[in-house]
Motif scaffolding. Structure first.
Motif, PDB file in Angstrom:
ATOM      1  N   TRP A 148       0.835  -1.196   0.000  1.00 48.40           N
ATOM      2  CA  TRP A 148       0.000   0.000   0.000  1.00 48.40           C
ATOM      3  C   TRP A 148       0.869   1.244   0.000  1.00 48.40           C
ATOM      4  N   ASN A 149       0.623   2.136  -0.939  1.00 50.06           N
ATOM      5  CA  ASN A 149       0.992   3.547  -0.865  1.00 50.06           C
ATOM      6  C   ASN A 149       2.452   3.913  -1.062  1.00 50.06           C
ATOM      7  N   TYR A 175      -1.650  15.599   0.294  1.00 53.32           N
ATOM      8  CA  TYR A 175      -1.299  14.225  -0.033  1.00 53.32           C
ATOM      9  C   TYR A 175      -0.400  14.155  -1.265  1.00 53.32           C
ATOM     10  N   ARG A 193       6.388   7.910  -2.492  1.00 56.98           N
ATOM     11  CA  ARG A 193       5.245   7.781  -1.597  1.00 56.98           C
ATOM     12  C   ARG A 193       4.033   8.552  -2.133  1.00 56.98           C
ATOM     13  N   ASP A 194       2.849   8.053  -1.738  1.00 55.94           N
ATOM     14  CA  ASP A 194       1.590   8.756  -1.981  1.00 55.94           C
ATOM     15  C   ASP A 194       1.473   9.132  -3.463  1.00 55.94           C
ATOM     16  N   ASP A 303      -8.622   9.352   3.879  1.00 55.01           N
ATOM     17  CA  ASP A 303      -7.316   9.471   4.524  1.00 55.01           C
ATOM     18  C   ASP A 303      -6.392   8.391   3.989  1.00 55.01           C
ATOM     19  N   GLY A 304      -5.264   8.175   4.663  1.00 55.71           N
ATOM     20  CA  GLY A 304      -4.295   7.198   4.202  1.00 55.71           C
ATOM     21  C   GLY A 304      -4.415   5.880   4.935  1.00 55.71           C
ATOM     22  N   THR A 310      -0.281   7.291   7.641  1.00 58.72           N
ATOM     23  CA  THR A 310      -0.963   8.398   6.969  1.00 58.72           C
ATOM     24  C   THR A 310      -2.457   8.424   7.274  1.00 58.72           C
ATOM     25  N   VAL A 328      -6.775  13.161   2.839  1.00 57.61           N
ATOM     26  CA  VAL A 328      -6.622  13.110   1.390  1.00 57.61           C
ATOM     27  C   VAL A 328      -7.668  14.001   0.730  1.00 57.61           C
TER      28      VAL A 328
END
Length: 549
Positions: A148-149, A175, A193-194, A303-304, A310, A328
């Motif tokens: 994830w992410n 984000y 990231r992100d 959100d994360g 996050t 986010v």
């Protein structure tokens, strides 16, 4: 036109869990025209046998309704099945060996894509660098997604994306994300990231439409093999919607799919300004379609995640006392967007991992229903990690389903403990608390983040043990019957499909699964290892173990 009487198919001499309150366990079911005609004992259904009826002796085998994964990225998972699988990697050597094996098969310049690494499960506690990937794949661009992410890319991938030591960090938006830079050389290490991942992903060649269809064909077989007959696919764009339509037209689908539109927080920030027009100009509302493909909702990502710290919390992370995570979607704008989508007639599925995010989403749903009551719209909370007492009560009052990501407990549980500490991590996805409060509990995998096998998900709900054997709040375990219900009857209800899926009741679609054991009378480990013998969709066997592709 000849009228046919009786059943097309009789399944006899079984142990059939129907989830019909009037007859929870029966010996036989009758099927006609792809639907359940009747259920009962062999003797009671004997009168439905006609000249054309195909009668099958189940020889005491257990049968359950077709399983529903109510939040499953089916298209992406189908593509991932063809990529380098890193979920079992426990060291950098494991990752590098798998990439080297794929590079040995690939043509020079061919992209190598993988998914599934988690630094918390790696001996070294970190992902590989671009330079380590360069050594095992010197002639191929490589992109390896974390569960994830995050992703890590090698030098060839960075060059293809135009990333150099002079590339500025993303900025100017919530984000936006970041990429790591080596402090000595000033060069990017390859870790992104992100939304900074988009800097790399924009260079990866997209699959052709025919590849998407063939991926869904193979994905359907893989899902049927573990008993999945329906999914809710969250977060599609026009390309994804088109792929499902083409797959259906070409006979590639054997998994019923509820398609959600990817919206705020989920799509690239550049697309967000056009979302309202896209949704409004659809000209239809949630539920449009048929039993194979439906336009069924709108996906938000508020959100994360907890493992990468996050998720938006009410109090800081144990591992990062200065951080409460991030939004986010703008928390001031989100309630207005929810009400707007609600008034357009679309159910919503909102990703919330932090308790602050879950509080906000549940309040926004309740406010939208008060402003414009529409009980047909069953808005859902996905992940639903950490409900506060007030949020739990509000979810129960409004019957807001909690779509928990069951297998995360197994696969991501260790990262939860590292980020949140044992006490808070133990309370993640409090399934027993949801049931005690009267909140509809729905199982899901969020695949490809975690294993789409629903028996692993049910094991997670019943055992609440991480891959390392750590217990996460034993008091939140639920019974096997409740776990199975969360993938059948309650999942169907959350999607507005009760009476059609999730239970073997007269008039329901004839989607069912024959198993090698009774899932309600085995140990958690035996439940996890359940083997599907046959899967039926629309009254036809679409999977038989040992029968080949």
């Amino acid at each position: 036109m000849t009228t046919r009487y009786g059943a097309d198919r009789l399944l006899l001499n079984g142990r059939i869990r129907t989830f019909d309150p009037a007859a929870p366990t029966v010996q036989a079911v009758a099927i006609r025209d792809g639907r359940i005609l009747a259920s009962g004992s062999d003797a009671e259904l004997a009168e439905l046998r006609a000249g054309h009826t195909e009668a099958e002796d189940l020889q005491g085998a257990s049968v359950v309704p077709g399983l529903i994964d109510a939040h499953n990225h089916f298209l992406n998972t189908s593509l991932v099945l063809r990529q380098v699988q890193l979920y079992a990697a426990r060291s950098l050597d494991d990752i590098l060996r798998l990439v080297a094996a794929r590079a040995a098969e690939a043509a020079a310049g061919e992209w190598i894509v993988g998914r599934g690494w988690d630094e918390t499960l790696l001996t070294e506690g970190r992902p590989p660098t671009r330079w380590e990937l360069d050594r095992v794949a010197p002639h191929n661009p490589v992109v390896l997604h974390r569960v994830w992410n995050k992703l890590v890319a090698n030098s060839a991938a960075l060059a293809a994306a135009g990333i150099t030591r002079d590339t500025p960090q993303p900025g100017g938006e919530r984000y936006a994300g970041s990429f790591d830079v080596d402090p000595e050389s000033g060069e990017p290490t390859g870790l992104f990231r992100d939304r900074a991942k988009d800097l790399i992903l924009r260079a990866v060649p997209p699959p052709a439409p025919a590849e998407l269809v063939e991926a869904l064909r193979a994905g359907s077989r893989a899902y049927n093999a573990v008993g999945i007959t329906s999914v809710a696919e969250p977060g599609l764009d026009p390309t994804g919607l088109r792929a499902f339509q083409q797959a259906r037209e070409q006979g590639a689908l054997s998994v019923r799919t509820d398609m959600l539109l990817g919206a705020w927080g989920y799509v690239p920030a550049s697309r967000e300004p056009e979302l309202k027009r896209w949704i409004a100009e659809m000209g239809v509302a949630g539920g449009f379609g048929d039993d194979w493909l439906r336009l069924a909702g709108v996906k938000f990502m508020l959100d994360g995640g907890a493992g990468d710290r996050t998720a938006r919390l009410n109090r800081p992370y144990d591992a990062e006392p200065e951080s409460v995570g991030q939004w986010v979607v703008d928390p001031e704008e989100y309630p207005q967007l929810v009400e707007w989508v609600h008034r357009q007639g679309w159910p919503m599925d909102t990703h919330t991992c932090g308790d602050a995010a879950q509080d906000l989403a549940v309040r926004a749903y309740a406010a939208a229903q008060r402003a414009a009551p529409n009980p047909r719209l069953r808005h859902r909370i996905h992940h639903a990690y950490l409900p506060t007492p007030e949020t739990l009560a509000l979810m129960a009052r409004h019957q807001t389903p909690a779509l928990v990501s069951n297998p995360f407990i197994v696969h991501l549980g260790e990262s939860f403990v590292l980020s949140l500490g044992q006490e808070r991590a133990g309370r993640i996805m409090p399934m027993a608390s949801y049931l005690r409060a009267g909140v509809p509990l729905v199982g899901s995998s969020d695949s490809p983040i975690a294993d789409f096998n629903p028996w692993v998900g049910m094991y997670a709900a019943v055992a609440r043990r991480t891959i390392a054997g750590r217990e996460l709040a034993a008091e939140e375990r639920i019974a096997p019957e409740a776990a199975l219900r969360s993938y059948t009857a309650t999942a169907a209800w959350a999607l507005g499909l009760e009476g059609r899926r999730g239970a073997l009741v007269p008039g329901a679609l004839a989607d069912l699964v024959q198993l090698d054991r009774d899932p309600l009378s085995v140990s958690p480990e035996e439940l996890r290892d359940t083997v599907v013998q046959r899967t039926m969709v629309d009254g036809q066997w679409v999977y038989e173990r040992g029968a080949g592709a």
